[in-house]
Design a protein around this motif. Structure first.
Motif, PDB file in Angstrom:
ATOM      1  N   ASP A   1       0.653  -1.127  -0.122  1.00  0.00           N
ATOM      2  CA  ASP A   1       0.091  -0.218  -0.204  1.00  0.00           C
ATOM      3  C   ASP A   1       0.775   1.297   0.103  1.00  0.00           C
ATOM      4  N   TRP A   2       2.269   1.100  -0.438  1.00  0.00           N
ATOM      5  CA  TRP A   2       2.900   2.215  -0.355  1.00  0.00           C
ATOM      6  C   TRP A   2       2.220   3.380  -1.105  1.00  0.00           C
ATOM      7  N   ASN A   3       1.948   4.685  -0.438  1.00  0.00           N
ATOM      8  CA  ASN A   3       1.424   5.891  -0.995  1.00  0.00           C
ATOM      9  C   ASN A   3       0.063   5.441  -1.380  1.00  0.00           C
ATOM     10  N   ALA A   4      -0.911   4.750  -0.689  1.00  0.00           N
ATOM     11  CA  ALA A   4      -2.112   4.508  -0.920  1.00  0.00           C
ATOM     12  C   ALA A   4      -2.881   5.831  -0.626  1.00  0.00           C
TER      13      ALA A   4
ATOM     14  N   PHE B   1       3.396   6.135 -34.251  1.00  0.00           N
ATOM     15  CA  PHE B   1       4.049   4.983 -34.073  1.00  0.00           C
ATOM     16  C   PHE B   1       2.865   3.820 -34.538  1.00  0.00           C
ATOM     17  N   ARG B   2       3.430   2.614 -34.968  1.00  0.00           N
ATOM     18  CA  ARG B   2       2.383   1.631 -35.028  1.00  0.00           C
ATOM     19  C   ARG B   2       1.833   1.131 -33.829  1.00  0.00           C
ATOM     20  N   HIS B   3       2.745   1.105 -32.544  1.00  0.00           N
ATOM     21  CA  HIS B   3       1.961   0.664 -31.427  1.00  0.00           C
ATOM     22  C   HIS B   3       2.588   1.778 -30.455  1.00  0.00           C
ATOM     23  N   LEU B   4       1.664   1.855 -29.593  1.00  0.00           N
ATOM     24  CA  LEU B   4       1.966   2.641 -28.342  1.00  0.00           C
ATOM     25  C   LEU B   4       1.770   1.843 -27.206  1.00  0.00           C
ATOM     26  N   LEU B   5       2.964   1.555 -26.444  1.00  0.00           N
ATOM     27  CA  LEU B   5       2.715   0.491 -25.246  1.00  0.00           C
ATOM     28  C   LEU B   5       3.070   1.638 -24.043  1.00  0.00           C
ATOM     29  N   VAL B   6       2.073   1.524 -22.857  1.00  0.00           N
ATOM     30  CA  VAL B   6       2.273   2.340 -21.863  1.00  0.00           C
ATOM     31  C   VAL B   6       2.321   1.275 -20.708  1.00  0.00           C
ATOM     32  N   ALA B   7       3.386   1.112 -20.124  1.00  0.00           N
ATOM     33  CA  ALA B   7       3.725   0.046 -19.015  1.00  0.00           C
ATOM     34  C   ALA B   7       3.535   0.754 -17.650  1.00  0.00           C
ATOM     35  N   THR B   8       2.484   0.322 -16.927  1.00  0.00           N
ATOM     36  CA  THR B   8       2.448   0.821 -15.618  1.00  0.00           C
ATOM     37  C   THR B   8       1.987  -0.304 -14.585  1.00  0.00           C
ATOM     38  N   SER B   9       2.801  -0.338 -13.626  1.00  0.00           N
ATOM     39  CA  SER B   9       2.548  -1.584 -12.723  1.00  0.00           C
ATOM     40  C   SER B   9       1.326  -1.799 -12.062  1.00  0.00           C
ATOM     41  N   LEU B  10       0.361  -0.821 -12.075  1.00  0.00           N
ATOM     42  CA  LEU B  10      -1.038  -1.024 -11.781  1.00  0.00           C
ATOM     43  C   LEU B  10      -1.804  -1.102 -12.938  1.00  0.00           C
TER      44      LEU B  10
ATOM     45  N   SER C   1     -13.610   3.285  -7.671  1.00  0.00           N
ATOM     46  CA  SER C   1     -14.142   4.765  -7.811  1.00  0.00           C
ATOM     47  C   SER C   1     -15.107   5.169  -6.959  1.00  0.00           C
ATOM     48  N   TRP C   2     -15.989   4.191  -6.533  1.00  0.00           N
ATOM     49  CA  TRP C   2     -16.938   4.611  -5.197  1.00  0.00           C
ATOM     50  C   TRP C   2     -16.122   4.884  -4.015  1.00  0.00           C
ATOM     51  N   ASP C   3     -15.146   3.748  -3.723  1.00  0.00           N
ATOM     52  CA  ASP C   3     -14.408   3.914  -2.638  1.00  0.00           C
ATOM     53  C   ASP C   3     -13.747   5.259  -2.427  1.00  0.00           C
ATOM     54  N   GLU C   4     -13.022   5.659  -3.529  1.00  0.00           N
ATOM     55  CA  GLU C   4     -12.416   7.120  -3.376  1.00  0.00           C
ATOM     56  C   GLU C   4     -13.319   8.351  -3.251  1.00  0.00           C
ATOM     57  N   ALA C   5     -14.691   8.099  -3.669  1.00  0.00           N
ATOM     58  CA  ALA C   5     -15.720   9.095  -3.523  1.00  0.00           C
ATOM     59  C   ALA C   5     -16.074   9.110  -2.106  1.00  0.00           C
TER      60      ALA C   5
ATOM     61  N   ALA D   1      -8.274  -3.515   1.254  1.00  0.00           N
ATOM     62  CA  ALA D   1      -8.585  -4.399  -0.010  1.00  0.00           C
ATOM     63  C   ALA D   1      -7.794  -3.882  -0.954  1.00  0.00           C
ATOM     64  N   ASP D   2      -6.981  -2.946  -0.653  1.00  0.00           N
ATOM     65  CA  ASP D   2      -5.848  -2.491  -1.857  1.00  0.00           C
ATOM     66  C   ASP D   2      -6.621  -1.741  -3.013  1.00  0.00           C
ATOM     67  N   LEU D   3      -7.548  -0.976  -2.508  1.00  0.00           N
ATOM     68  CA  LEU D   3      -8.307  -0.120  -3.521  1.00  0.00           C
ATOM     69  C   LEU D   3      -7.684   1.223  -3.652  1.00  0.00           C
ATOM     70  N   GLU D   4      -6.682   0.821  -4.578  1.00  0.00           N
ATOM     71  CA  GLU D   4      -5.633   2.108  -4.903  1.00  0.00           C
ATOM     72  C   GLU D   4      -5.062   2.226  -6.069  1.00  0.00           C
ATOM     73  N   HIS D   5      -5.769   1.613  -7.166  1.00  0.00           N
ATOM     74  CA  HIS D   5      -5.289   1.697  -8.771  1.00  0.00           C
ATOM     75  C   HIS D   5      -5.854   2.810  -9.448  1.00  0.00           C
ATOM     76  N   TRP D   6      -5.444   2.736 -10.655  1.00  0.00           N
ATOM     77  CA  TRP D   6      -6.039   4.044 -11.260  1.00  0.00           C
ATOM     78  C   TRP D   6      -7.218   4.477 -11.128  1.00  0.00           C
ATOM     79  N   ALA D   7      -8.457   3.505 -10.744  1.00  0.00           N
ATOM     80  CA  ALA D   7      -9.726   3.758 -10.800  1.00  0.00           C
ATOM     81  C   ALA D   7      -9.924   4.464  -9.577  1.00  0.00           C
ATOM     82  N   ALA D   8      -9.078   4.312  -8.469  1.00  0.00           N
ATOM     83  CA  ALA D   8      -9.272   4.964  -7.268  1.00  0.00           C
ATOM     84  C   ALA D   8      -8.659   6.482  -7.294  1.00  0.00           C
ATOM     85  N   PHE D   9      -8.036   6.814  -8.479  1.00  0.00           N
ATOM     86  CA  PHE D   9      -7.659   8.113  -8.667  1.00  0.00           C
ATOM     87  C   PHE D   9      -8.430   8.760 -10.000  1.00  0.00           C
ATOM     88  N   GLN D  10      -9.697   9.003  -9.943  1.00  0.00           N
ATOM     89  CA  GLN D  10     -10.398   9.211 -10.915  1.00  0.00           C
ATOM     90  C   GLN D  10      -9.887  10.405 -11.706  1.00  0.00           C
ATOM     91  N   GLY D  11      -9.549  11.536 -11.238  1.00  0.00           N
ATOM     92  CA  GLY D  11      -9.050  12.562 -12.099  1.00  0.00           C
ATOM     93  C   GLY D  11      -7.990  12.080 -12.803  1.00  0.00           C
TER      94      GLY D  11
END
Length: 561
Positions: free
Chosen positions: A219-222, A347-356, A369-373, A394-404
């Motif tokens: 949960d680093w920086n959750a 580019f033919r393919h744009l790859l975005v690597a993000t751990s989450l 997104s609900w939990d963030e709100a 529940a580790d609810l801190e992925h991209w969806a939990a940062f809606q902006g």
């Protein structure tokens, strides 16, 4: 002059068409020489808290060449090891115009590869892949392997790591079985990278890395409340300092191109000179690590590389967060601006690597997104307290939990896919790990580029079966509409686009491969299987595969039918 021992490496790190970066850890102060063909290159070790490292910059190579190499310390050869039973390590430079071939995955624990380790953590898919490549199979080598987080587990240690801790401090005193300082991080990396098969693989296959939470702590920086609570721990100061300092040495340094290293202040001191005293970076690295934690904009961990007609953007989704209430962002303004500038067409393919994962299964997306709100006060202060507890439990801190942040990056991806940022690529593909199950999702679109999420997790750390069931439930069926209703109850806006799973989920330990092919983007996942009780020599088995054809190719196929 004596020959010190080679502790770790060599690791083949940044490689382009004419240069390569080879990283080593040695037992003492040394001049490190790499010999390839008729040429040789040298570097002097630098010291950090009693450990010694070098990164040898090999240059002037021929594009598309494959050259065996050796490593010597103070004139004595230490690699390859005599009688190791593996093919000679090679430097394989990129060939202009060659389509990218990439392996990737995340979440790998460091436990033995015997029957006991395989029962508790499954077969190491990276090691299985190494054995298959060493045997000279028909599958061609990738150009790069990308490790997308949790290369080491600082907070959930193995018995071997715990024995090391017990030998140097009271393991019952905080932080207990978790890591405390740089010495323990150094030993953890040694456990992670010293298996002979994996060590050989990493000496030949170029690698790129980015951290996730377990490289530091779960949960680093959750959230801001998580940071406030962890700062009160008496051992945290030493932990974050050692975690980021060791990450720079063991992982991040090798991500940098020669040009990027040349302007890095830490590297400028580390490179030093071949003669004179060995540079000691201990104090500088400690100070740097603490500043990077306090001021995320002070240093960038993300990076971007172009491989012909494919761009790979590797995004730091942990350290670059803004956790201030009502200004929460997975990427702060500086990091978001950096990403925005690199999310381009052409580019033919744009790859975005993000751990989450950027695109979670829809049910999980709505829940986060609900939990963030709620945590931000949509249901009042009592609800905010409950939401925060749920977020961390529940580790609810992925991209969806940062809606902006999610909506901003979704807008970038859609603009690239629609050709608003230059010629539209065939695909915009997010590569991720973290969640301990693998799947492929696609944004529902009728025109423009295909927007894909392809997850590979874990390399070696499978979910318990109960949690596997939860992951499957949240990926299918009623989870999406129920989650959407819950999100609406907290006044969460609808996502800017919708997506659905097109492959998976599956829960094996896996290493994924990706290849740019004429018809589009080919992906497949492979795991290790033990035959006849021979746990030390598993065989590689394909778990799943999919080809993401470009929209124009898919339309042509439909018309032909």
């Amino acid at each position: 002059m004596t020959t010190p021992a080679l502790v770790l490496g060599p690791l083949m790190r940044y490689v382009d068409e004419t240069s390569a970066s080879i990283w080593v850890e040695t037992r003492g102060d040394a001049r490190v020489t790499v010999r390839a063909g008729a040429r040789e290159w040298e570097a002097r070790t630098f010291a950090v808290h009693g450990h010694h490292y070098a990164l040898v910059a090999v240059d002037g190579l021929e594009p598309g060449s494959v050259t065996p190499y050796t490593v010597t310390l103070n004139g004595g050869q230490v690699w390859p090891e005599a009688g190791a039973g593996f093919p000679p390590p090679v430097i394989a430079t990129l060939k202009p115009g060659k389509p990218l071939r990439l392996a990737y995955g995340s979440c790998r624990t460091s436990v033995p590869h015997d029957a006991s380790g395989n029962r508790s953590h499954g077969v190491d898919s990276l090691r299985t892949y190494a054995l298959a490549m060493a045997s000279g199979g028909a599958e061609p080598w990738p150009d790069l392997v990308a490790f997308l987080g949790d290369q080491v587990y600082a907070d959930s240690t193995s018995k071997q790591m715990q024995e090391f801790i017990k030998a140097r401090r009271d393991i019952k005193a905080p932080p207990g079985e978790e890591l405390k300082d740089y010495e323990e991080y150094a030993h953890l990396y040694c456990l992670a990278w010293s298996d002979p098969a994996n060590r050989w693989l990493l000496s030949t296959l170029p690698s790129a890395m980015i951290f996730d939470d377990h490289d530091i702590r779960d949960d680093w920086n959750a959230s801001q409340s998580w940071r406030k609570a962890i700062k009160d721990k008496p051992w945290w100061h030493g932990r974050i300092m050692a975690g980021l300092a060791s990450y720079w040495v063991y992982q991040h340094l090798g991500n940098l191109s020669p040009r990027e290293r040349a302007v890095d202040p830490l590297w400028q001191k580390a490179a030093g000179h071949l003669d004179g005293d060995e540079p000691d970076l201990s104090a500088e690295l400690d100070s740097f690590a603490l500043r990077a934690d306090r001021e995320p904009e002070a240093y960038r961990w993300s990076y971007c590389r172009d491989f012909g007609d494919t761009r790979l953007i590797v995004v730091d989704s942990r350290a670059a967060r803004n956790l201030a209430p009502h200004r929460r962002a997975l990427l702060d303004d500086a990091e978001m601006g950096w990403l925005d500038a690199r999310m381009q067409g052409g580019f033919r393919h744009l790859l975005v690597a993000t751990s989450l994962p950027f695109l979670l299964p829809m049910g999980l997306h709505h829940l986060e997104s609900w939990d963030e709100a709620v945590s931000e006060g949509a249901w009042g202060r009592p609800g905010a307290r409950v939401g925060e507890k749920l977020r961390q439990a529940a580790d609810l801190e992925h991209w969806a939990a940062f809606q902006g942040s999610f909506r901003r990056v979704a807008g970038m991806a859609a603009e690239v896919a629609d050709g608003a940022r230059g010629p539209a690529p065939d695909t915009v593909t997010f590569l991720s790990g973290d969640v301990h199950f693998s799947y492929v999702s696609e944004v529902e679109r009728t025109s423009g580029s295909r927007i894909i999420q392809a997850v590979c997790s874990p390399i070696r750390n499978p979910l318990p079966r109960l949690l596997r069931s939860f992951g499957a439930v949240m990926s299918y069926g009623l989870a999406a509409p129920i989650g959407a209703a819950i999100a609406r109850s907290a006044r969460v806006q609808e996502p800017p686009f919708h997506w659905k799973g097109i492959k998976g989920p599956w829960f094996d330990n896996n290493l994924a491969c990706l290849e740019v092919v004429p018809e589009g983007l080919k992906l497949w996942w492979q795991k290790g299987e033990v035959d006849g009780g021979d746990h030390l020599h598993p065989r590689l088995k394909r778990v799943a595969d999919i080809t993401i054809a470009s929209r124009t190719t898919a339309e042509a196929v439909r018309e032909a039918r």
